[in-house]
Design a protein around this motif. Structure first.
Motif, short mmCIF file in Angstrom:
data_model
loop_
_atom_site.label_atom_id
_atom_site.label_comp_id
_atom_site.label_asym_id
_atom_site.label_seq_id
_atom_site.Cartn_x
_atom_site.Cartn_y
_atom_site.Cartn_z
N GLU A 35 4.92 -7.01 -5.69
CA GLU A 35 4.30 -8.30 -5.82
C GLU A 35 3.03 -8.30 -5.08
OE1 GLU A 35 8.75 -8.73 -5.87
OE2 GLU A 35 7.35 -7.82 -4.40
N THR A 36 2.84 -7.82 -3.85
CA THR A 36 1.69 -7.85 -3.10
C THR A 36 0.68 -6.92 -3.96
OG1 THR A 36 2.62 -7.83 -1.15
CG2 THR A 36 0.55 -7.01 -1.00
N ALA A 37 1.19 -5.73 -4.36
CA ALA A 37 0.05 -4.91 -5.16
C ALA A 37 -0.09 -5.48 -6.47
CB ALA A 37 0.92 -3.49 -5.75
N LEU A 38 0.61 -6.51 -7.09
CA LEU A 38 0.16 -7.16 -8.58
C LEU A 38 -1.01 -8.02 -7.92
CD1 LEU A 38 0.51 -7.75 -11.29
CD2 LEU A 38 2.56 -9.40 -10.58
N LEU A 39 -0.83 -8.78 -6.72
CA LEU A 39 -1.88 -9.49 -6.40
C LEU A 39 -3.12 -8.94 -6.21
CD1 LEU A 39 -2.35 -12.62 -5.75
CD2 LEU A 39 -1.33 -12.08 -3.58
N LEU A 40 -3.03 -7.84 -5.40
CA LEU A 40 -4.33 -7.04 -5.23
C LEU A 40 -4.95 -6.66 -6.46
CD1 LEU A 40 -3.10 -4.76 -2.26
CD2 LEU A 40 -4.97 -6.18 -2.37
N GLU A 41 -4.27 -6.30 -7.35
CA GLU A 41 -4.59 -5.99 -8.85
C GLU A 41 -5.49 -7.05 -9.49
OE1 GLU A 41 -1.91 -2.04 -9.72
OE2 GLU A 41 -1.62 -3.76 -10.75
N GLU A 42 -4.65 -8.27 -9.24
CA GLU A 42 -5.43 -9.25 -9.77
C GLU A 42 -6.62 -9.92 -9.26
OE1 GLU A 42 -2.60 -12.45 -9.80
OE2 GLU A 42 -1.28 -11.48 -11.38
N ILE A 43 -6.96 -9.64 -7.85
CA ILE A 43 -8.16 -9.87 -7.15
C ILE A 43 -9.07 -8.80 -7.50
CG2 ILE A 43 -9.02 -10.06 -4.84
CD1 ILE A 43 -6.16 -11.19 -3.86
N LEU A 44 -8.90 -7.70 -7.58
CA LEU A 44 -9.59 -6.69 -7.78
C LEU A 44 -10.25 -6.09 -9.01
CD1 LEU A 44 -8.47 -4.34 -4.83
CD2 LEU A 44 -10.45 -5.78 -4.91
N ASN A 45 -9.24 -6.70 -10.00
CA ASN A 45 -9.32 -6.60 -11.38
C ASN A 45 -9.15 -4.98 -11.72
OD1 ASN A 45 -9.64 -7.67 -14.15
ND2 ASN A 45 -11.82 -7.24 -14.29
N LYS A 46 -8.31 -4.35 -11.20
CA LYS A 46 -8.19 -2.95 -11.85
C LYS A 46 -6.80 -2.36 -11.01
CE LYS A 46 -11.16 0.90 -12.51
NZ LYS A 46 -12.63 1.40 -12.08
N PRO A 47 -6.05 -1.68 -11.65
CA PRO A 47 -4.96 -1.04 -11.23
C PRO A 47 -5.24 -0.13 -10.13
CG PRO A 47 -5.12 -0.69 -13.57
CD PRO A 47 -6.38 -1.23 -13.24
N ILE A 48 -4.24 -0.21 -9.13
CA ILE A 48 -4.46 0.50 -7.85
C ILE A 48 -3.45 1.09 -7.42
CG2 ILE A 48 -6.31 -0.99 -6.98
CD1 ILE A 48 -4.23 -2.34 -4.98
N THR A 49 -2.15 1.19 -8.11
CA THR A 49 -0.83 1.88 -7.90
C THR A 49 -0.83 3.23 -8.19
OG1 THR A 49 0.39 0.88 -9.78
CG2 THR A 49 0.43 -0.38 -7.58
N LEU A 50 0.08 4.00 -7.66
CA LEU A 50 0.05 5.51 -7.95
C LEU A 50 1.41 5.74 -8.56
CD1 LEU A 50 -1.12 7.06 -4.64
CD2 LEU A 50 -2.57 7.11 -7.14
N SER A 51 1.43 6.67 -9.62
CA SER A 51 2.65 6.72 -10.25
C SER A 51 3.46 8.08 -9.52
CB SER A 51 2.65 7.29 -11.74
OG SER A 51 1.65 8.47 -11.68
N ILE A 52 4.77 8.30 -9.71
CA ILE A 52 5.81 9.03 -8.84
C ILE A 52 6.08 10.13 -9.95
CG2 ILE A 52 7.69 9.41 -7.31
CD1 ILE A 52 7.77 6.38 -7.01
N ASN A 53 5.45 11.20 -9.71
CA ASN A 53 5.67 12.48 -10.58
C ASN A 53 6.91 13.17 -10.03
OD1 ASN A 53 5.70 14.48 -12.44
ND2 ASN A 53 3.65 15.00 -12.51
N ILE A 54 8.02 13.12 -10.30
CA ILE A 54 9.28 13.65 -9.86
C ILE A 54 9.20 15.23 -10.36
CG2 ILE A 54 10.44 11.56 -9.58
CD1 ILE A 54 12.15 12.33 -11.72
#
Length: 348
Positions: free
Chosen positions: A175-194
């Motif tokens: 939820e925090t990451a989603l809020l950050l992305e809405e404010i900054l208008n860009k995806p900022i999360t990293l995928s997990i490559n197992i």
């Protein structure tokens, strides 16, 4: 593919996963149900070792340790595939962990293999988390002329939390990451490559047989929960590897270059999948050879038998047989490599 969680037959899951891997270009091993792993699979530079369970909490500590060590030894990525934990069914597109080994649902593995869609959510104690791209977060914050405190106030977290995100020292609630992305208008999360797990544990139970192989500079490590007896490794550059590791910890700015050098050195280590006599008859050794041949073909590492007693044969199921008296007469490992090659040619 959409996996129905009511399909809780482990054997069915095993064959479905095996077919999935084959259909998307992986070379797979036989299925080893009484081992610490069930399937080995390779596609180009990707080598994965899978353990299939209905309930991921049924993985024992001993199985996990052996799976972790085998993966580290072969530079492979260990993955647990399961349908549920003791509390609930596994959610799709989420990475769970058991004994520090990633665990995912069959559907999540399908999305990774078939669609190159890697999950971003990690399940840990306390709930679900995501990894933040700290460098990108800092760049976007500065582009919008926001201070740490201003961005923290907008996302209802502390200034210290935003700082930790930027330093990649903390994971965020989705939820925090989603809020950050809405404010900054860009995806900022990293995928997990197992498929690119950095598993550093290696087999550490050294055994003192066959002594003739050890004298040639090989370290023989026993493997108790696998279809083979041991892994023998020759590492002539161990001092150089240790030096590289020291540089890696001291020079953060050069970490990527040093990792590449270290990886090259590690890849060049010669690994022999080793089987021993241990009072087994030829019939038993032949059954072991079938499994070892399969694993050798997937991992790309050579296999051999080291036998004490003369059996009047130089190979078992095309796996070279080297007798201890032959090893005893060798002065260097090049002699062993030459004899293995000769036995391979004879077997063909």
């Amino acid at each position: 593919m959409k996996v129905d969680n009511s399909m809780i037959n482990r054997e069915t899951i095993l064959h479905e996963i095996n077919n999935l891997l084959i259909n998307f270009g992986f070379k797979t091993s036989n299925i080893y149900e009484r081992s610490c792993f069930d399937i080995l699979a390779r596609k180009k530079d990707i080598l994965i070792i899978l353990k299939i369970l209905v309930n991921i909490d049924s993985l024992t500590t001993q199985q996990a340790e052996e799976l972790s060590k085998i993966s580290g030894t072969f530079l492979a990525s260990p993955i647990i595939i399961g349908l549920k934990s003791k509390h609930s069914y596994l959610e799709d597109d989420v990475v769970y962990e058991r004994h520090e080994i990633p665990a995912v649902s069959p559907q999540t593995l399908y999305d990774i293999i078939a669609n190159d869609m890697h999950p971003e959510i990690l399940s840990k104690r306390g709930g679900f988390y995501v990894k933040i791209n700290g460098g990108l977060l800092k760049q976007l914050r500065e582009e919008k002329n926001l201070s740490l405190k201003e961005l923290a106030d907008l996302t209802h977290v502390s200034r210290e939390t935003i700082y930790k995100y930027e330093q990649q020292n903390s994971q965020a609630y989705p939820e925090t990451a989603l809020l950050l992305e809405e404010i900054l208008n860009k995806p900022i999360t990293l995928s997990i490559n197992i498929l690119e797990s950095e598993h550093n544990h290696i087999l550490d139970t050294k055994i003192q047989e066959p002594i003739e192989l050890i004298k040639l500079g090989y370290e023989v490590n026993s493997s108790t929960k696998t279809p083979f007896d041991a892994v023998s490794t020759r590492t002539d550059d161990s001092k150089e590897v240790l030096k590289l590791k020291e540089q890696l910890s001291e020079k953060i700015d050069e970490i990527e270059k040093i990792k590449e050098k270290l990886a090259k050195k590690t890849v060049n280590n010669e690994i022999l999948i080793t089987n021993l006599e241990r009072n087994r008859n030829i019939s038993t050794l032949s059954k072991i050879a079938e499994k070892t041949n399969d694993i050798s073909s997937i991992t790309g590492h050579k296999a051999l038998f080291v036998l004490k007693h003369e059996h009047e044969q130089n190979s078992i199921k095309n796996i070279p047989v080297i007798y201890t008296w032959e090893l005893d007469n060798m002065e260097k490992n090049k002699d062993l490599e030459k004899l293995i090659k000769e036995r391979e040619n004879e077997g063909e």
